[in-house]
Design a protein around this motif. Structure first.
Motif, PDB file in Angstrom:
ATOM      1  N   GLU A 187       0.811  -1.416   0.025  1.00 15.91           N
ATOM      2  CA  GLU A 187      -0.286  -0.079  -0.015  1.00 15.91           C
ATOM      3  C   GLU A 187       0.914   1.283   0.043  1.00 15.91           C
ATOM      4  O   GLU A 187       1.863   1.583   0.709  1.00 15.91           O
ATOM      5  CB  GLU A 187      -0.727   0.073   1.209  1.00 15.91           C
ATOM      6  CG  GLU A 187      -1.658   1.329   1.530  1.00 15.91           C
ATOM      7  CD  GLU A 187      -2.283   1.379   3.007  1.00 15.91           C
ATOM      8  OE1 GLU A 187      -1.667   0.723   3.683  1.00 15.91           O
ATOM      9  OE2 GLU A 187      -3.377   1.892   2.969  1.00 15.91           O
ATOM     10  N   PHE A 232       4.110   7.059   5.098  1.00 10.41           N
ATOM     11  CA  PHE A 232       2.557   6.997   5.333  1.00 10.41           C
ATOM     12  C   PHE A 232       2.109   8.377   6.029  1.00 10.41           C
ATOM     13  O   PHE A 232       2.320   8.271   7.201  1.00 10.41           O
ATOM     14  CB  PHE A 232       2.487   5.583   6.355  1.00 10.41           C
ATOM     15  CG  PHE A 232       0.878   5.425   6.446  1.00 10.41           C
ATOM     16  CD1 PHE A 232       0.264   4.699   5.398  1.00 10.41           C
ATOM     17  CD2 PHE A 232       0.381   5.761   7.713  1.00 10.41           C
ATOM     18  CE1 PHE A 232      -0.925   4.446   5.670  1.00 10.41           C
ATOM     19  CE2 PHE A 232      -0.835   5.453   7.763  1.00 10.41           C
ATOM     20  CZ  PHE A 232      -1.493   4.609   6.965  1.00 10.41           C
ATOM     21  N   LYS A 268      -9.507   1.599  -2.090  1.00  8.16           N
ATOM     22  CA  LYS A 268      -9.389   1.065  -0.693  1.00  8.16           C
ATOM     23  C   LYS A 268     -10.717   1.581   0.003  1.00  8.16           C
ATOM     24  O   LYS A 268     -11.235   2.614  -0.145  1.00  8.16           O
ATOM     25  CB  LYS A 268      -8.508   1.766   0.127  1.00  8.16           C
ATOM     26  CG  LYS A 268      -8.417   1.112   1.748  1.00  8.16           C
ATOM     27  CD  LYS A 268      -7.213   1.503   2.404  1.00  8.16           C
ATOM     28  CE  LYS A 268      -7.106   1.163   3.784  1.00  8.16           C
ATOM     29  NZ  LYS A 268      -5.943   1.527   4.564  1.00  8.16           N
ATOM     30  N   PRO A 300      -9.422   3.221   7.860  1.00  9.10           N
ATOM     31  CA  PRO A 300      -9.299   3.116   9.499  1.00  9.10           C
ATOM     32  C   PRO A 300      -9.019   4.524   9.801  1.00  9.10           C
ATOM     33  O   PRO A 300      -8.664   5.497   9.136  1.00  9.10           O
ATOM     34  CB  PRO A 300      -8.102   2.365   9.712  1.00  9.10           C
ATOM     35  CG  PRO A 300      -7.268   2.353   8.496  1.00  9.10           C
ATOM     36  CD  PRO A 300      -8.163   2.614   7.176  1.00  9.10           C
ATOM     37  N   HIS A 350      -4.086   8.818  12.994  1.00 10.10           N
ATOM     38  CA  HIS A 350      -4.094   7.890  12.060  1.00 10.10           C
ATOM     39  C   HIS A 350      -5.256   8.472  11.041  1.00 10.10           C
ATOM     40  O   HIS A 350      -6.367   7.897  11.257  1.00 10.10           O
ATOM     41  CB  HIS A 350      -4.257   6.660  12.349  1.00 10.10           C
ATOM     42  CG  HIS A 350      -4.179   5.520  11.135  1.00 10.10           C
ATOM     43  ND1 HIS A 350      -3.245   4.493  11.177  1.00 10.10           N
ATOM     44  CD2 HIS A 350      -5.023   5.157   9.941  1.00 10.10           C
ATOM     45  CE1 HIS A 350      -3.263   3.951  10.183  1.00 10.10           C
ATOM     46  NE2 HIS A 350      -4.328   4.215   9.423  1.00 10.10           N
ATOM     47  N   GLU A 360      -6.288   8.668   7.986  1.00 13.07           N
ATOM     48  CA  GLU A 360      -6.752   8.185   6.612  1.00 13.07           C
ATOM     49  C   GLU A 360      -8.122   8.738   6.237  1.00 13.07           C
ATOM     50  O   GLU A 360      -8.451   9.082   5.123  1.00 13.07           O
ATOM     51  CB  GLU A 360      -6.756   6.758   6.503  1.00 13.07           C
ATOM     52  CG  GLU A 360      -5.272   5.935   6.642  1.00 13.07           C
ATOM     53  CD  GLU A 360      -5.653   4.782   5.864  1.00 13.07           C
ATOM     54  OE1 GLU A 360      -6.083   4.352   4.960  1.00 13.07           O
ATOM     55  OE2 GLU A 360      -5.024   3.705   6.595  1.00 13.07           O
ATOM     56  N   CYS A 383      -4.771  -3.059   2.904  1.00 11.87           N
ATOM     57  CA  CYS A 383      -4.581  -2.942   4.374  1.00 11.87           C
ATOM     58  C   CYS A 383      -5.581  -3.264   5.159  1.00 11.87           C
ATOM     59  O   CYS A 383      -5.888  -4.435   5.410  1.00 11.87           O
ATOM     60  CB  CYS A 383      -3.953  -1.692   4.770  1.00 11.87           C
ATOM     61  SG  CYS A 383      -3.222  -1.604   6.443  1.00 11.87           S
ATOM     62  N   ASN A 384      -6.255  -2.267   5.831  1.00 17.51           N
ATOM     63  CA  ASN A 384      -7.434  -2.598   6.769  1.00 17.51           C
ATOM     64  C   ASN A 384      -8.492  -3.408   6.013  1.00 17.51           C
ATOM     65  O   ASN A 384      -9.105  -4.403   6.849  1.00 17.51           O
ATOM     66  CB  ASN A 384      -7.936  -1.240   7.113  1.00 17.51           C
ATOM     67  CG  ASN A 384      -8.995  -1.472   8.415  1.00 17.51           C
ATOM     68  OD1 ASN A 384     -10.182  -1.447   8.245  1.00 17.51           O
ATOM     69  ND2 ASN A 384      -8.467  -1.689   9.492  1.00 17.51           N
ATOM     70  N   ARG A 440      -8.208  -6.177   4.857  1.00 11.83           N
ATOM     71  CA  ARG A 440      -7.919  -7.882   5.178  1.00 11.83           C
ATOM     72  C   ARG A 440      -8.433  -8.096   6.426  1.00 11.83           C
ATOM     73  O   ARG A 440      -8.501  -9.461   6.559  1.00 11.83           O
ATOM     74  CB  ARG A 440      -6.256  -7.851   5.138  1.00 11.83           C
ATOM     75  CG  ARG A 440      -5.558  -7.502   6.290  1.00 11.83           C
ATOM     76  CD  ARG A 440      -4.188  -7.404   6.021  1.00 11.83           C
ATOM     77  NE  ARG A 440      -3.284  -7.062   6.954  1.00 11.83           N
ATOM     78  CZ  ARG A 440      -2.886  -5.902   7.509  1.00 11.83           C
ATOM     79  NH1 ARG A 440      -3.599  -4.786   7.218  1.00 11.83           N
ATOM     80  NH2 ARG A 440      -1.735  -5.775   8.324  1.00 11.83           N
ATOM     81  N   ARG A 441      -8.744  -7.260   7.376  1.00 15.15           N
ATOM     82  CA  ARG A 441      -9.411  -7.591   8.415  1.00 15.15           C
ATOM     83  C   ARG A 441     -10.774  -7.837   8.322  1.00 15.15           C
ATOM     84  O   ARG A 441     -11.620  -8.245   9.360  1.00 15.15           O
ATOM     85  CB  ARG A 441      -9.241  -6.444   9.715  1.00 15.15           C
ATOM     86  CG  ARG A 441      -7.564  -5.984   9.603  1.00 15.15           C
ATOM     87  CD  ARG A 441      -7.218  -5.240  10.623  1.00 15.15           C
ATOM     88  NE  ARG A 441      -6.144  -4.489  10.542  1.00 15.15           N
ATOM     89  CZ  ARG A 441      -4.980  -4.830  11.088  1.00 15.15           C
ATOM     90  NH1 ARG A 441      -5.089  -6.287  12.003  1.00 15.15           N
ATOM     91  NH2 ARG A 441      -3.823  -4.657  10.912  1.00 15.15           N
ATOM     92  N   ASN A 465       0.051  -0.954   5.246  1.00 15.39           N
ATOM     93  CA  ASN A 465       1.120  -0.145   6.446  1.00 15.39           C
ATOM     94  C   ASN A 465       0.497  -0.161   7.524  1.00 15.39           C
ATOM     95  O   ASN A 465      -0.629   0.470   7.831  1.00 15.39           O
ATOM     96  CB  ASN A 465       1.062   1.458   5.880  1.00 15.39           C
ATOM     97  CG  ASN A 465       1.880   1.714   4.866  1.00 15.39           C
ATOM     98  OD1 ASN A 465       3.051   2.315   4.836  1.00 15.39           O
ATOM     99  ND2 ASN A 465       1.348   1.392   3.346  1.00 15.39           N
ATOM    100  N   THR A 466       0.924  -0.941   8.634  1.00 14.92           N
ATOM    101  CA  THR A 466       0.289  -1.033   9.885  1.00 14.92           C
ATOM    102  C   THR A 466       1.389  -0.795  10.819  1.00 14.92           C
ATOM    103  O   THR A 466       2.184  -1.189  11.166  1.00 14.92           O
ATOM    104  CB  THR A 466       0.032  -2.620  10.154  1.00 14.92           C
ATOM    105  OG1 THR A 466      -0.899  -2.960   9.109  1.00 14.92           O
ATOM    106  CG2 THR A 466      -0.827  -2.793  11.346  1.00 14.92           C
ATOM    107  N   ASN A 494      -0.920   2.861  17.197  1.00 12.28           N
ATOM    108  CA  ASN A 494      -1.652   4.244  16.551  1.00 12.28           C
ATOM    109  C   ASN A 494      -2.885   4.290  17.285  1.00 12.28           C
ATOM    110  O   ASN A 494      -3.908   4.782  16.850  1.00 12.28           O
ATOM    111  CB  ASN A 494      -1.665   4.138  15.271  1.00 12.28           C
ATOM    112  CG  ASN A 494      -2.525   3.061  14.870  1.00 12.28           C
ATOM    113  OD1 ASN A 494      -2.954   1.971  15.371  1.00 12.28           O
ATOM    114  ND2 ASN A 494      -3.167   3.106  13.552  1.00 12.28           N
ATOM    115  N   ARG A 499      -0.262  -7.282  17.229  1.00 13.60           N
ATOM    116  CA  ARG A 499      -0.713  -6.717  15.685  1.00 13.60           C
ATOM    117  C   ARG A 499      -0.285  -7.621  14.575  1.00 13.60           C
ATOM    118  O   ARG A 499      -0.891  -7.761  13.642  1.00 13.60           O
ATOM    119  CB  ARG A 499      -0.044  -5.319  15.695  1.00 13.60           C
ATOM    120  CG  ARG A 499      -0.573  -4.376  16.464  1.00 13.60           C
ATOM    121  CD  ARG A 499      -1.043  -2.969  15.457  1.00 13.60           C
ATOM    122  NE  ARG A 499      -1.806  -2.305  16.561  1.00 13.60           N
ATOM    123  CZ  ARG A 499      -2.155  -1.020  16.438  1.00 13.60           C
ATOM    124  NH1 ARG A 499      -1.255  -0.281  15.349  1.00 13.60           N
ATOM    125  NH2 ARG A 499      -2.824  -0.333  17.067  1.00 13.60           N
TER     126      ARG A 499
END
Ligand code: CDT
Length: 301
Positions: free
Chosen positions: A46, A52, A123, A127, A140, A142, A168-169, A171-172, A193-194, A198, A209
Motif C-alpha cells: 500500500e 505513510f 481502498k 481506518p 491515523h 486516513e 491494508c485494513n 484484510r481484517r 502500512n500497519t 496508533n 498486531r
C-alpha cells in the motif's frame, strides 16, 4: 498452466524527504531480484511511493496533495512499467490517487506483463479518524485524506489467474474476502502500512498486531480457497514504527513464505492455482452450502 512463481516485495521505511525516483529505484532492485528468481508476478505494498503521511495532521489538506499522483504511469513510475514489461512480469502496487475531479483515493493497480493497467482498486475500509485527536500518541488520519473507495472488490483474469486486490485494513474484514471469493478469486493481493502503535490502547503491542495481521490473511485465504500475498511497508518511517510480517499464503491458509526483517526484502513462492479447486468444490462450495437467507444483517446493518 496453473503454476507460477509469485513474489512479495516488502519495502522498508520511506522517509518524508525521499523522492519518488529514489523509491522506484528501490522497487526496481527488488524487481530485478524477483526476475532472477523466476518470479512472474510481484506485489508491492500500500502507498508504496511515499511515506505513510496519514500520521501527520495538516489543517489545509491541499498542503498534502503533493503525496498524490495525478496520472499513472507517470515520469517517476514509467521505469517500473518498462522493466516489468521487459521481464514479462505482472505486478501490483499501491499509491495515492488524485482524480481530475479532485477526489483523493488510497488506490492500487494491477498491471499485466504487457504493461497495461488491467484493474484499479480504491481502498474501501479506511481506518482511523478525520480530525486531530490530541489524546492520541499517534494520529491515523486516513479518513481526513481519502474518500472511501468507489470501486468495490472485483476480480480480473491476469496471466491466467483470477486476481483481486484489497488494501491494508480491508484484510481484517471477512466481507472483503467473501466478495472476492464469490467471484472465484485465486490470488488476493494486499499491501499494508500497519503502525505498531496508533490507538488509545497501550497494551496492543507489536506481537499482537503481527498475529492479527497473519490471522486475518490466513483465515481469508482458507475460507475462500485462494492464495494471498500480504506485503508490508514497514520498519521506521520518520521515527514511527510499522510492522513487517509480509507473507505469501496458500489456498489452505498456510504461510508458504515469510519476510524475516523490516527492510526492503523479497519473498517468493511457487503457487499452484489448481489447488484452489479443492476447497472451492468441497467445504467452500458456495453454491452448495451457503445459506444467504440468514446473512441479510450483513448488508442491512
Ligand atoms: N493502513 C491501514 O489501513 N492501517 C491499519 C491500521 C489499523 S491499526 C490496527 C491496518 O488495519 O493495518
Amino acid at each position: 498452466m496453473t503454476k507460477m512463481m509469485i513474489g512479495a516485495a516488502q519495502i522498508g521505511g520511506i522517509q518524508r524527504a525521499e523522492t519518488r525516483e529514489e523509491v522506484v529505484a528501490r522497487m526496481l532492485a527488488l524487481m530485478d531480484e524477483a526476475h532472477d528468481k523466476g518470479v512472474t508476478f510481484l506485489a508491492y505494498p500500500e502507498m508504496t511511493l511515499t511515506t505513510f503521511f496519514p500520521r501527520f495532521y495538516v489543517e489545509d489538506r491541499a498542503e498534502f496533495d503533493h503525496w498524490f499522483e495525478t496520472e499513472m504511469p507517470n515520469a517517476a513510475t514509467a521505469p517500473l512499467f518498462a522493466r516489468a514489461k521487459s521481464y514479462g512480469m505482472g505486478f501490483t502496487f499501491g499509491y495515492c490517487e488524485l482524480t481530475p475531479e479532485g477526489q483523493h483515493f488510497n488506490t492500487s493497480i494491477l498491471v499485466s506483463p504487457a504493461g497495461k493497467i488491467v484493474q484499479k482498486y480504491r481502498k474501501t475500509h479506511l481506518p482511523g479518524h478525520a480530525e486531530f485527536e490530541p489524546e492520541r500518541s499517534h494520529q491515523h488520519l486516513e479518513k481526513r485524506y481519502f474518500l472511501a473507495g468507489d470501486s468495490g472488490f472485483n476480480v480480473v483474469r491476469n496471466q491466467g489467474v483470477l486476481m483481486g486486490m484489497a488494501i491494508c485494513n480491508d484484510r481484517r474484514w471477512p466481507e472483503t474476502w467473501r466478495v472476492l471469493g464469490l467471484q472465484g478469486v485465486q490470488l488476493v493481493t494486499i499491501g499494508y502500512n500497519t503502525p505498531s502503535q496508533n490507538n488509545l490502547s497501550s497494551d496492543e503491542g507489536l506481537e499482537k498486531r503481527l498475529y492479527h495481521h497473519e490471522l486475518s490473511v490466513c483465515a481469508g485465504a482458507y475460507q475462500n480457497s485462494t492464495y494471498a500475498i500480504a506485503v508490508a511497508k514497514c520498519g521506521t518511517e520518520d521515527g514511527n514504527h510499522m510492522i513487517g510480517g509480509s507473507i505469501i499464503v496458500d489456498a489452505d491458509g498456510f504461510v508458504i513464505a515469510r519476510a524475516q526483517g523490516e527492510g526492503d526484502e523479497l519473498i517468493v513462492a511457487q503457487a499452484d492455482f489448481a489447488t484452489c479447486d479443492f476447497g472451492k468444490s468441497t467445504v467452500f462450495n458456495f453454491a452448495a452450502h451457503r445459506r444467504v437467507e440468514h446473512y441479510t444483517k450483513i448488508t442491512t446493518q
